[in-house]
Write a protein that holds these residues in place. Sequence first.
Motif, mmCIF file in Angstrom:
data_model
loop_
_atom_site.group_PDB
_atom_site.id
_atom_site.type_symbol
_atom_site.label_atom_id
_atom_site.label_comp_id
_atom_site.label_asym_id
_atom_site.label_seq_id
_atom_site.Cartn_x
_atom_site.Cartn_y
_atom_site.Cartn_z
ATOM 1 N N ASN A 1 0.822 -1.218 0.000
ATOM 2 C CA ASN A 1 0.000 0.000 0.000
ATOM 3 C C ASN A 1 0.862 1.276 0.000
ATOM 4 O OD1 ASN A 1 -1.511 1.858 2.564
ATOM 5 N ND2 ASN A 1 -2.309 1.832 0.492
ATOM 6 N N ASP B 1 -1.385 -1.049 -4.717
ATOM 7 C CA ASP B 1 -2.615 -1.224 -3.939
ATOM 8 C C ASP B 1 -3.384 -2.485 -4.322
ATOM 9 O OD1 ASP B 1 -2.561 1.226 -2.295
ATOM 10 O OD2 ASP B 1 -2.601 2.213 -4.229
ATOM 11 N N SER C 1 -4.611 -0.223 6.378
ATOM 12 C CA SER C 1 -3.893 -0.401 5.101
ATOM 13 C C SER C 1 -4.843 -0.802 3.983
ATOM 14 C CB SER C 1 -2.791 -1.447 5.255
ATOM 15 O OG SER C 1 -1.799 -1.020 6.155
ATOM 16 N N SER D 1 -6.905 2.161 2.982
ATOM 17 C CA SER D 1 -6.053 3.107 2.260
ATOM 18 C C SER D 1 -5.891 2.682 0.804
ATOM 19 C CB SER D 1 -4.688 3.213 2.935
ATOM 20 O OG SER D 1 -3.811 4.015 2.182
ATOM 21 N N ASN E 1 -7.042 4.780 -2.531
ATOM 22 C CA ASN E 1 -6.154 5.125 -3.644
ATOM 23 C C ASN E 1 -6.696 4.651 -4.983
ATOM 24 O OD1 ASN E 1 -4.391 6.254 -1.801
ATOM 25 N ND2 ASN E 1 -3.095 4.436 -1.660
ATOM 26 N N ALA F 1 -9.554 6.225 8.683
ATOM 27 C CA ALA F 1 -9.285 5.502 7.430
ATOM 28 C C ALA F 1 -10.570 5.325 6.625
ATOM 29 C CB ALA F 1 -8.647 4.148 7.739
ATOM 30 N N SER G 1 -11.423 8.694 5.020
ATOM 31 C CA SER G 1 -10.543 8.933 3.867
ATOM 32 C C SER G 1 -10.982 8.096 2.669
ATOM 33 C CB SER G 1 -9.094 8.592 4.218
ATOM 34 O OG SER G 1 -8.594 9.449 5.206
ATOM 35 N N SER H 1 -8.548 14.422 3.252
ATOM 36 C CA SER H 1 -9.266 13.624 2.256
ATOM 37 C C SER H 1 -10.692 14.126 2.087
ATOM 38 C CB SER H 1 -9.280 12.151 2.665
ATOM 39 O OG SER H 1 -7.980 11.642 2.795
#
Length: 782
Positions: A250, A255, A280, A283, A287, A315, A318, A348
Amino acid sequence: MNTPDPSSLSYHNACLLQECLKSKDLLKGKSVHARIIKSGLHFSVFLLNNLMNLYSKTGSFSDAHFLFDEMPVKTIFSWNTLLSAYSKRGKMGEATEIFHKIPNRDSVSWSTMIMGYNQMGCFERAIKVFDKMIKEQVTPTQYTITSVLASCAAIEALDIGQKVHSFVVKLGLSSYVCVTNSLLNMYAKSGDPMMARIIFDRMGYRDTSSWNVMIPLHMQHGQFDLAREQFERMSERDIVTWNSMIAGYNQHGYDIDALGTFGNMLRVSLLFPDKFTFISALSACANLEMLKLGKQIHACIISSKFDTYGPVGNALISMYAKSGGVKFAQKIVEQSGISHLGVIAFTSLLDGYVKLGDIKPARKIFDSMRDRDVVAWTAMIVGYLQNGLSTDALELFRLMVRDGPKPNNFTLAAMLSVSSSLTSLNHGKQIHASAIRAGQASSVSVNNALITVYSRAGSINCARQVFSQIHWFRDTVSWTSMIMALAQHGLGEEALELFEKLLAAGIKPDHITYVGVLSACTHVGLVEQGRRYYNMMKDFHKIEPTLSHYALMVDLLGRAGLVQEAYDFIEKIPIEPDVITWGSLLSSCKVYKNVELGKVAAERLLLIDPDNSGAYSALANLYSVCGKWEDAAKIRKLMKDGGVKKEQGISWVQIKNKVHVFGAEDGLHPQKDEIYKMMAKIWEDIKKMGFVPDTESVLHDLEEEVKEQMLRHHSEKLAISFALISTPENTTFRIMKNLRVCNDCHSAIKFISKLSGREIIIRDATRFHHFKDGLCSCHDYW
C-alpha cells in the motif's frame, strides 16, 4: 533471594502470593498478607519481597512502598522491585533517586533504568545509562542489550548500535534469538540493510519476529519479490507478518497487491485483521477509488464490532471521501464526532468537497476541529485555492498568523501562489515577512515561490535578491523560476547567461527549464540561439518536446518574420498542435500581413475551439490591417451570428490595497472626470513631445479623429491616468492587462514615462514592459 524449604510455611505462602500475582487478585493477596502477619512471618525478607512484588505489579503502589520502608533488611531484589515499580510508572525522577541509593547495583538495576528511559522515549538517556554501566564494569544481560538496541534503532544511532553489537559478540549473546532480532531491527532502522541481511542469513534459528524485521525492510527498499519470497518461506505467520506485506504494498503504490494479500489472509489464515490491517486495506481502496470493496470492508469492521473511533474511523472517512462517497464520510464524522477526526482524514474529506465544488461543509468541520495543526490549516487554505477562492484563503491565512500554529513552508508556498495569481506585490512582501518570522526564510520551496511572486508582481529586482540569497541551496526549480522571471521581463540575454551557469554547475534542466529558455529567446528575437537550445533539449538532454516547446518555437520563428518556416514547423510536429500553437502563428500572420497563412491558422484553430473569440478577432484584424474591410466585416458578422463574444480588454492597478479595474472608454469609475481630464492633458503634452498616434491600431473603417479618440481611452491609458493622480511623484506603479498591449499604447507609454519622470511597469498577456525615460525594456520587440 534465599528460597526456604518447600515444606515450610513461608514457601507455601510465597506460592499463594505467586498465584495471586498470576490472577491479578489483589484482595486475595491482602488476605495472604494478613495470614503472614498472624503467623509471625512478617519479618521474612523472602515473603516481604514477594509481597512487594505483588503490590507493585497489581497497582497497589503505596502498599509496596510502605512495605519497603518497613523492611528491617533490604536485599538487592527489594531495591530492584521498588525501582521497577517507579520505572514502569514512568516516574524516572524518583527511580533515579532510588537507583543512586542502591548499595550494590547489579545488572538488573541498570537494565531497569535503561528499559524505563526506553519506554518513556528518552532514548539518548537510555544509551547514556548503558555507557555508564559499561564504564562501571557491570556485565550487561540479554535484556540490557535488547533495550539499548531498541533505543539505538529509535534514534537511528548506527555508530552506537555497532558498538553494542561488539559487546554482543564479546559476551557470547548471539545465541539468544531476542538479541539477534534486536540487532536485525537496529540495522534495518538505522540505515544499514546489508548488515541486517548478513545477520539474518547467519542465524541458526529464526523465529517469526526475525522474518517480520526483514519483510518490511525489503518492502522499504522496493524489493517486493524478495519480500514475497521470504513471506512464502515462513512456516508460521502472525498478524504482524501479514500487516507488513499489506502495508508495504500500500505504501509503495501497489494497492492491487495489498488488497490481494488482504484477501488471501482472510481465506487461508485463522487470524483476524487488527486495526493496522484495516487501515492499510482501506487506504488501498481509497487510492484505487474502490468504493464497493471499501463498503464491504466497512461491513466486516461493523460485524466484528470493531472500534470505529480513532485511526480506523479516520481511514474509513478517507476511503469514502476519496472514492466518491463524501456523504458516507460525512455521516461517519457526525457519528464519531469531529474531535476524533485526524488531519489525513480531514484532508481527504476536504479534497472530496473540493471535487464537488462545495467548500462550506469542509470549513464547518475545520472550525469544529479540536486539534487543528499546521497541516489542517494548510489543507483548508489549499482547498480555498483549488476552488479559486483566493480572498478566503488570504483571510484564513491572516487568522492562522494571529491565532493558529506557526505556518510551515508548505503553507507559505501555497499563500505565495495566491499572491502570484493576484499579482500583488504588497501581499507577496507581507507573506515574505511571515516566512521570516516563522523561521522559513531559508526554505527552498518558499524562496522558489517568492521568486515567482515578485516576478509576476513586476519586481524583478526583488526576485533577483531572493535568488541570490539561496546561493547554496538552489535546486532545478530555483534556477528555472529565475530564468522564467527574466524571460517574462524581456531580459533574454541575462536569462540565457543564467541557463549557462546552471549547466556549468552540473544541474540537469527539466522540460520546464527549457520552456523558460525558449521563452527568453522568443521575447528578444534570438532565433539561432533558440534553434540551438531546442536541439540541445532533444538531442543532449533527451527531453521529449511538449506542446509548450512546439508553441514557443512557432512563436520564435513567427515573431522574427519567418512565418512560412513557422508553418512548416507546425506541419512536422508529431502530435496534434493546440490552440496556443495556431494562435501564435495567427498573431505573426497579422503582424507580417500574411493573409493566406493567417486564414489557414484561424481555420485550424477554430476546428479545435469553435468558440474561440481570439481567432475570429485576430483574423478580422488581419483583414483590416490589409485593408480588406469587407472580409473583416464578414468575420465579425460570423462572430455575432454564432454568439461568439469578443474578450474585452481590461487593465487594473492596485492603489492602497484596492484594485481598480478599467475597460476601454470606461465611464464607471467614481473619479472618471479627473481621469479623463488627466488623459486629455497627457495626450496633448506627449503630442507636443513628438508622439504620433498610431491610428492604424484602430482596425475599423472610421474617421481619423474618431480613431484618435478611441486610442486615447484604451484601458491601460485610463489606468495610468488614475495611477498618476493617485500616487506620489517619482514612485513606480504597475498596471496589469489581460490582452497584448497595442502599438499605440506602447508608443504612448514611452512618452508618458519621460513626461512624468516615472517608471511604469505594464504586464500584458505575454510579458512585462518596463517603461522609463522614454524607453521600454522590450526594445520595441514584443
